[in-house]
Motif scaffolding. Structure first.
Motif: not given
Length: 381
Positions: A168-182, A213-214
């Protein structure tokens, strides 16, 4: 009441001994020969057999041998009117309890019967205890087997849980990082085109994604701490300097609250992972800010006693009921008070595991209406 069987081919002796023993409180029965005695023994549960040695059809020694073979706990007293060394030796070898010479005095018979009955009772008790112990051991083995099976099943469930957590952590971190970047890109390129309110909305989204993310990071760290897989870089750190540094990072959040720091002028050195300890203290200060009202007081103190360094974070908030003091350190633990939820989320769980992984302890002192003091200790360096 002990049961005694009297075996003798002379009726007068049988009846006399039966009377002696019955008057003394025993249950006495008689048999005129060995076959009758064996039949009586099969029908009744006797404790003691008093038998003549010389009888027709079969001797008392043969009866004794049969009893020793089939009912070894029954005590047998042998009698004879023709005593010889050979007969005495034969009865002893066959396992007789005692050997009496006819005519047997009443006192001698009662004394011998009493001793034989006591020995039989002791043997019965040993047998009972041995059987109870055997059943107890079997029950313990069954319970131990069940515990092993339950433990193995629990370990399987924990492994599945940990694997699911990491997935779950792995699957959540990627889209959150992308969303935060945009979102950062939007803020950078569209700041001049957005109204103040719209920028506020955008900042709120960014702040909450960072919080999420935290939380994901805390889940990962808690999982690592629970399994002992979180790397710790322990070294000597000045806790006073560390606490001051952490407090400075909260300057913008203090607002109208009164913040006080207490420590000795000398360095207070502890053996710890500096970054992990910063997070622990930061979580406690953040928790204090969250529940301290405006014009409230927050105190951070660092002290040392012997080989222990202690850090405290006190607030003047509503306090925590005593029954929740342990629960708030549990994963997803929370305190319900009227309509306000005092949620501890994952922060205090991380603090507890991180402090204990460094050889320290953590706890809370609090009363409703009198605020709270969260504290933790670390080994001094």
């Amino acid at each position: 009441m002990s049961r005694i069987l009297i075996v003798d081919d002379e009726e007068s002796i049988r009846l006399t001994l039966a009377t002696f023993l019955s008057n003394a409180g025993y249950h006495a029965e008689t048999a005129e020969d060995v076959p009758t005695a064996l039949k009586r023994l099969k029908e009744g549960n006797f404790d003691v057999v008093v038998s003549d040695i010389v009888m027709p059809r079969a001797t008392g020694v043969e009866l004794l041998q049969t009893i020793r073979r089939e009912s070894p706990q029954v005590q047998v007293i042998m009698m004879t009117g023709q005593p010889t060394v050979e007969t005495a030796a034969a009865t002893v070898r066959a396992g007789a309890f005692d050997y009496l010479v006819k005519p047997v005095p009443k006192d001698a018979m009662l004394r011998c019967a009493a001793n034989a009955a006591k020995l039989k009772a002791a043997d019965d008790e040993r047998t009972r205890l041995a059987e109870a112990n055997r059943r107890y051991q079997e029950d313990l083995e069954r319970q131990h087997k069940q515990l092993r099976e339950n433990y193995a099943h629990l370990r399987e469930l924990e492994t599945l849980r940990d694997n699911l957590t990491h997935m779950i952590i792995h699957d959540l971190r990627a889209p959150l990082s992308i969303a935060l970047g945009y979102l950062d890109l939007i803020k950078e390129r569209a700041a001049s085109k957005l109204a103040i309110d719209e920028m506020g909305y955008l900042n709120t989204v960014v702040i909450n994604i960072c919080r999420l993310n935290d939380m994901i990071g805390s889940l990962l760290d808690i999982s690592r701490l629970e399994t002992g897989n979180m790397p710790l870089n322990r070294r000597a750190c000045d806790m006073a300097d560390l606490a001051k540094s952490v407090l400075e990072s909260f300057d913008s959040l203090v607002e109208d609250r009164h913040l006080r720091f207490e420590s000795s002028s000398e360095p207070v050195m502890a053996s710890c992972d500096e970054e992990v300890t910063r997070r622990v203290l930061g979580n406690l200060i953040q928790n204090a800010l969250k529940f301290t009202p405006k014009d409230g007081n927050i105190r951070v103190a660092v002290s040392r006693k012997d080989a222990i360094v202690r850090l405290e974070v006190s607030d003047s908030g509503a306090g925590i009921p005593a029954e929740y003091h342990a629960k708030i350190f549990e994963k997803f633990g929370q305190v319900e008070k009227q309509t306000r939820r005092h949620s501890t989320g994952l922060g205090l769980t991380f603090c507890k595991l991180a402090v204990e992984a460094q050889g320290g302890q953590i706890g809370v002192e609090s009363e409703v209406g009198k605020g709270s003091t969260f504290w933790f200790t670390l080994p001094a360096a």
